[in-house]
Design an enzyme around this catalytic site. Structure first.
Site, PDB file in Angstrom:
ATOM      1  N   GLU A 189     -13.153   4.565  -3.678  1.00  0.00           N
ATOM      2  CA  GLU A 189     -11.766   4.921  -3.358  1.00  0.00           C
ATOM      3  C   GLU A 189     -11.175   5.791  -4.466  1.00  0.00           C
ATOM      4  O   GLU A 189     -11.218   5.440  -5.655  1.00  0.00           O
ATOM      5  CB  GLU A 189     -10.933   3.644  -3.208  1.00  0.00           C
ATOM      6  CG  GLU A 189      -9.520   3.860  -2.726  1.00  0.00           C
ATOM      7  CD  GLU A 189      -9.430   3.943  -1.209  1.00  0.00           C
ATOM      8  OE1 GLU A 189      -8.500   4.593  -0.708  1.00  0.00           O
ATOM      9  OE2 GLU A 189     -10.283   3.347  -0.544  1.00  0.00           O
ATOM     10  N   ASP A 190     -10.636   6.941  -4.092  1.00  0.00           N
ATOM     11  CA  ASP A 190      -9.886   7.808  -5.006  1.00  0.00           C
ATOM     12  C   ASP A 190     -10.698   8.256  -6.219  1.00  0.00           C
ATOM     13  O   ASP A 190     -10.244   8.195  -7.361  1.00  0.00           O
ATOM     14  CB  ASP A 190      -8.588   7.124  -5.442  1.00  0.00           C
ATOM     15  CG  ASP A 190      -7.556   7.125  -4.335  1.00  0.00           C
ATOM     16  OD1 ASP A 190      -7.830   7.711  -3.274  1.00  0.00           O
ATOM     17  OD2 ASP A 190      -6.475   6.549  -4.513  1.00  0.00           O
ATOM     18  N   ARG A 212      -8.545  10.182  -9.375  1.00  0.00           N
ATOM     19  CA  ARG A 212      -7.701  10.950  -8.459  1.00  0.00           C
ATOM     20  C   ARG A 212      -6.961   9.968  -7.562  1.00  0.00           C
ATOM     21  O   ARG A 212      -7.295   9.792  -6.404  1.00  0.00           O
ATOM     22  CB  ARG A 212      -8.559  11.908  -7.612  1.00  0.00           C
ATOM     23  CG  ARG A 212      -7.730  12.866  -6.783  1.00  0.00           C
ATOM     24  CD  ARG A 212      -8.498  13.397  -5.604  1.00  0.00           C
ATOM     25  NE  ARG A 212      -8.912  12.359  -4.696  1.00  0.00           N
ATOM     26  CZ  ARG A 212      -8.117  11.840  -3.758  1.00  0.00           C
ATOM     27  NH1 ARG A 212      -6.855  12.227  -3.634  1.00  0.00           N
ATOM     28  NH2 ARG A 212      -8.580  10.885  -2.948  1.00  0.00           N
ATOM     29  N   ASN A 261      -0.639  11.618   0.247  1.00  0.00           N
ATOM     30  CA  ASN A 261       0.112  10.470  -0.243  1.00  0.00           C
ATOM     31  C   ASN A 261       0.366  10.609  -1.741  1.00  0.00           C
ATOM     32  O   ASN A 261      -0.368  11.297  -2.433  1.00  0.00           O
ATOM     33  CB  ASN A 261      -0.695   9.173  -0.003  1.00  0.00           C
ATOM     34  CG  ASN A 261      -0.723   8.783   1.453  1.00  0.00           C
ATOM     35  OD1 ASN A 261       0.299   8.664   2.082  1.00  0.00           O
ATOM     36  ND2 ASN A 261      -1.922   8.587   1.987  1.00  0.00           N
ATOM     37  N   ASP A 266     -14.070   6.242   1.126  1.00  0.00           N
ATOM     38  CA  ASP A 266     -12.878   6.255   1.965  1.00  0.00           C
ATOM     39  C   ASP A 266     -12.243   7.633   2.036  1.00  0.00           C
ATOM     40  O   ASP A 266     -11.714   8.031   3.066  1.00  0.00           O
ATOM     41  CB  ASP A 266     -11.871   5.239   1.417  1.00  0.00           C
ATOM     42  CG  ASP A 266     -10.775   4.920   2.419  1.00  0.00           C
ATOM     43  OD1 ASP A 266     -11.080   4.882   3.618  1.00  0.00           O
ATOM     44  OD2 ASP A 266      -9.634   4.708   2.005  1.00  0.00           O
ATOM     45  N   ASP A 267     -12.272   8.379   0.932  1.00  0.00           N
ATOM     46  CA  ASP A 267     -11.613   9.687   0.912  1.00  0.00           C
ATOM     47  C   ASP A 267     -12.380  10.708   1.749  1.00  0.00           C
ATOM     48  O   ASP A 267     -11.779  11.502   2.471  1.00  0.00           O
ATOM     49  CB  ASP A 267     -11.477  10.177  -0.531  1.00  0.00           C
ATOM     50  CG  ASP A 267     -10.734   9.176  -1.387  1.00  0.00           C
ATOM     51  OD1 ASP A 267      -9.564   8.907  -1.090  1.00  0.00           O
ATOM     52  OD2 ASP A 267     -11.333   8.628  -2.329  1.00  0.00           O
ATOM     53  N   TYR A 282       0.854  -1.182   0.000  1.00  0.00           N
ATOM     54  CA  TYR A 282       0.000   0.000   0.000  1.00  0.00           C
ATOM     55  C   TYR A 282       0.892   1.234   0.000  1.00  0.00           C
ATOM     56  O   TYR A 282       1.973   1.212  -0.572  1.00  0.00           O
ATOM     57  CB  TYR A 282      -0.992  -0.061   1.173  1.00  0.00           C
ATOM     58  CG  TYR A 282      -2.175   0.847   0.943  1.00  0.00           C
ATOM     59  CD1 TYR A 282      -2.995   0.657  -0.173  1.00  0.00           C
ATOM     60  CD2 TYR A 282      -2.482   1.885   1.805  1.00  0.00           C
ATOM     61  CE1 TYR A 282      -4.065   1.493  -0.427  1.00  0.00           C
ATOM     62  CE2 TYR A 282      -3.564   2.724   1.564  1.00  0.00           C
ATOM     63  CZ  TYR A 282      -4.342   2.523   0.447  1.00  0.00           C
ATOM     64  OH  TYR A 282      -5.405   3.361   0.201  1.00  0.00           O
ATOM     65  N   LYS A 332      -5.528  -2.008  -1.101  1.00  0.00           N
ATOM     66  CA  LYS A 332      -6.401  -1.773   0.053  1.00  0.00           C
ATOM     67  C   LYS A 332      -6.989  -3.089   0.566  1.00  0.00           C
ATOM     68  O   LYS A 332      -7.011  -3.352   1.774  1.00  0.00           O
ATOM     69  CB  LYS A 332      -7.520  -0.806  -0.337  1.00  0.00           C
ATOM     70  CG  LYS A 332      -8.557  -0.558   0.742  1.00  0.00           C
ATOM     71  CD  LYS A 332      -8.014   0.257   1.897  1.00  0.00           C
ATOM     72  CE  LYS A 332      -7.926   1.723   1.545  1.00  0.00           C
ATOM     73  NZ  LYS A 332      -7.578   2.557   2.721  1.00  0.00           N
TER      74      LYS A 332
END
Length: 520
Positions: free
Chosen positions: A272-273, A183, A446, A295-296, A130, A201
């Site tokens: 996610e993202d 993203r 990150n 999650d973001d 990760y 993940k």
């Protein structure tokens, strides 16, 4: 800072889990011969005993010696340590990808051994599977691709997704992580190459949260890419078209969600993202109908709030003092605004004031500086947190970060900007003037190259007494004279939706009760 996380998970992944000596239950296998050796679910490499080799048609397809699971484990770990020794002194990116490759080859060949290795060595391998390595993997995924993992739904599959979902061989799925690649971390639009994020993940969920690896599913929703470099790359594996927008985009996501819910109505779908506009849109669109989680927006917010409340305790103040902290958030994307929303709810609950009053202590900046109501073309998502000019005396619309820090003297500087080094020496030194005797600096972006600052720079320029947390892992900092600057990792990988405690799906009131009970 993570007392509750340690309390809940200690028995799962902090304690070494010895090999079981119990006789395993039989497993029905509908394959024979080479098909078994090519299936990582069932392949045991040279671990098949002679009786199994006869029953499964494997005799002659493997070397004659039987190598036990424990011996295979030791052999892999020796190979990995040998790789570490042989790559010392080489560029960090080269070493990280080499480590990822050796783990990925094991994953492709023998999943039982792969997850055993991860579970027993989660501290060493988490940065490989990760953050921060996963960002590098996503950037190079088309070139690294060897074997498909997960499922791929694209804009070309419109009208076919309900039948496609039944192509997945597992009858039961508990956890799905999906991305559209728009993203990826702080790296921007990586298109189909973003599949590395759901894979990484879910590996973390298996290794650290105990989720059954046969019941997880990474998914890429490919609606195109606006990354010109990828569109021109002959190795790029995704759709070669601009991203869908508006109603066309939502129609694809709607069809996917209906298909998943039809086959696995109890599965958790984790977004996610996704870029900010779609992160908020899809969260509001689906949260009332499906078991889903972003999650973001929610994961990052849960971890950040836990860290912010832990900071109050680290300052020697009662938890109720959180409502008096001045907090500057740098970054107005889905993560930054998600943190603001949850923190405002917490302050409102603690102080007994409405959310309008609670927002007074929060200040948010984007690439154009301080966001105020005087801004033209104000982003609707950021508008609730825009300041009245009368409330920011000495500042103006678009004030720079250094101006904001020097004027406000914040207790907390929290970065979710994706801009590496934005907390430069001048900004960090300005934090020495904070109104808090122990200011907090959270560099949460990150991967590592996008972190707002390094731990070493934060302790060097902002002072030895700061509370520091980061999204990517940094080593503790030697402050001299036997003193250590402790680095806390504030990464949303610590939240495991549906397994254990999910802070972000409870009300602000319940969250604060949990935090207070566990002295969090």
């Amino acid at each position: 800072m993570w007392k509750l996380a340690r309390l809940v998970a200690a028995s799962n992944f902090r304690r070494a889990r010895p090999f079981s000596t119990a006789i395993p239950l039989p497993c029905i296998v509908h394959k024979r011969g080479a098909d078994i050796l090519h299936d990582p679910w069932f392949n045991k490499d040279t671990g098949f005993p002679l009786t199994e080799r006869d029953r499964l048609g494997l005799r002659g397809l493997l070397p004659p010696r039987v190598i036990s699971f424990q011996q295979q484990y030791a052999r892999f770990m020796e190979s990995y340590r040998s790789l570490e020794r042989n790559t010392m002194g080489q560029p960090e990116g080269v070493v990280s990808l080499a480590k990822w490759r050796i783990l990925n080859r094991l994953h492709d060949r023998n999943e039982t051994l792969y997850y055993r290795v991860l579970i027993d060595n989660i501290k060493d391998f988490a940065p490989v599977i990760y953050t921060p390595t996963v960002g590098l993997v996503c950037q190079n995924y088309s070139g690294l691709f060897r074997r498909p993992r997960g499922m791929y739904f694209s804009a070309k599959d419109k009208g076919e997704m309900m039948s496609m979902i039944y192509n997945w061989p597992a009858h039961q799925v508990d956890m799905i992580v999906i991305t559209d690649g728009s993203r990826i971390l702080g790296l921007g639009d990586l298109g189909v190459q973003g599949i590395g994020i759901p894979i990484g993940k879910l590996d973390m969920y298996v290794a650290a949260a105990g989720i059954n690896p046969q019941r997880v599913l990474p998914i890429m929703l490919d609606v195109g890419t606006n990354n010109k470099k990828l569109l021109e790359d002959p190795l790029y594996l995704g759709l070669r078209q601009p991203r869908l927008e508006g109603a066309e985009y939502l129609a694809i996501v709607d069809e996917f969600m209906e298909a998943v819910h039809t086959r696995w109505p109890k599965a958790i779908v984790q977004f996610e993202d996704f870029q900010a506009k779609w992160a908020f849109e899809t969260l509001e669109r689906y949260r009332g109908r499906f078991c889903m989680f972003n999650d973001d927006v929610q994961g990052t917010a849960g971890v950040a709030l836990a860290g912010l409340l832990g900071t109050v305790r680290a300052q020697g103040r009662p938890l109720s003092d959180f409502s008096n902290q001045k907090i500057v958030v740098v970054g107005a994307g889905s993560a930054g605004l998600g943190v603001l929303k949850m923190a405002v709810q917490a302050v409102s609950r603690m102080s007994g004031n409405n959310e309008t009053s609670a927002k007074k202590q929060f200040f948010v900046l984007d690439k154009d500086g301080l966001i105020t109501k005087a801004r033209k073309n104000l982003d609707p998502a950021a508008a609730p947190f825009a300041k009245e000019l009368a409330d920011v005396e000495g500042l103006r619309e678009g004030s720079s970060l250094i101006e904001v820090v020097k004027t406000l003297k914040p207790h907390v500087l929290l970065g979710l900007s994706g801009v590496g080094g934005i907390f430069n020496e001048e900004v960090l030194k300005a934090m020495r003037g904070s109104d808090s005797p122990r200011p907090a600096i959270f560099a949460m972006s990150n991967p590592t190259m996008n972190a707002e600052c390094t731990a070493a720079d934060a302790f060097k320029h902002a002072g030895d007494n700061i509370v520091f947390a980061s999204g990517s892992p940094f080593e503790n900092v030697d402050l001299g004279n036997g003193r250590v600057g402790h680095v806390n990792q504030a990464n949303n990988m610590y939240l495991f939706p549906g397994y254990g405690l999910l802070f972000t799906d409870v009300s602000a009131m319940r969250m604060l009760e949990i935090l207070e009970v566990y002295n969090f």
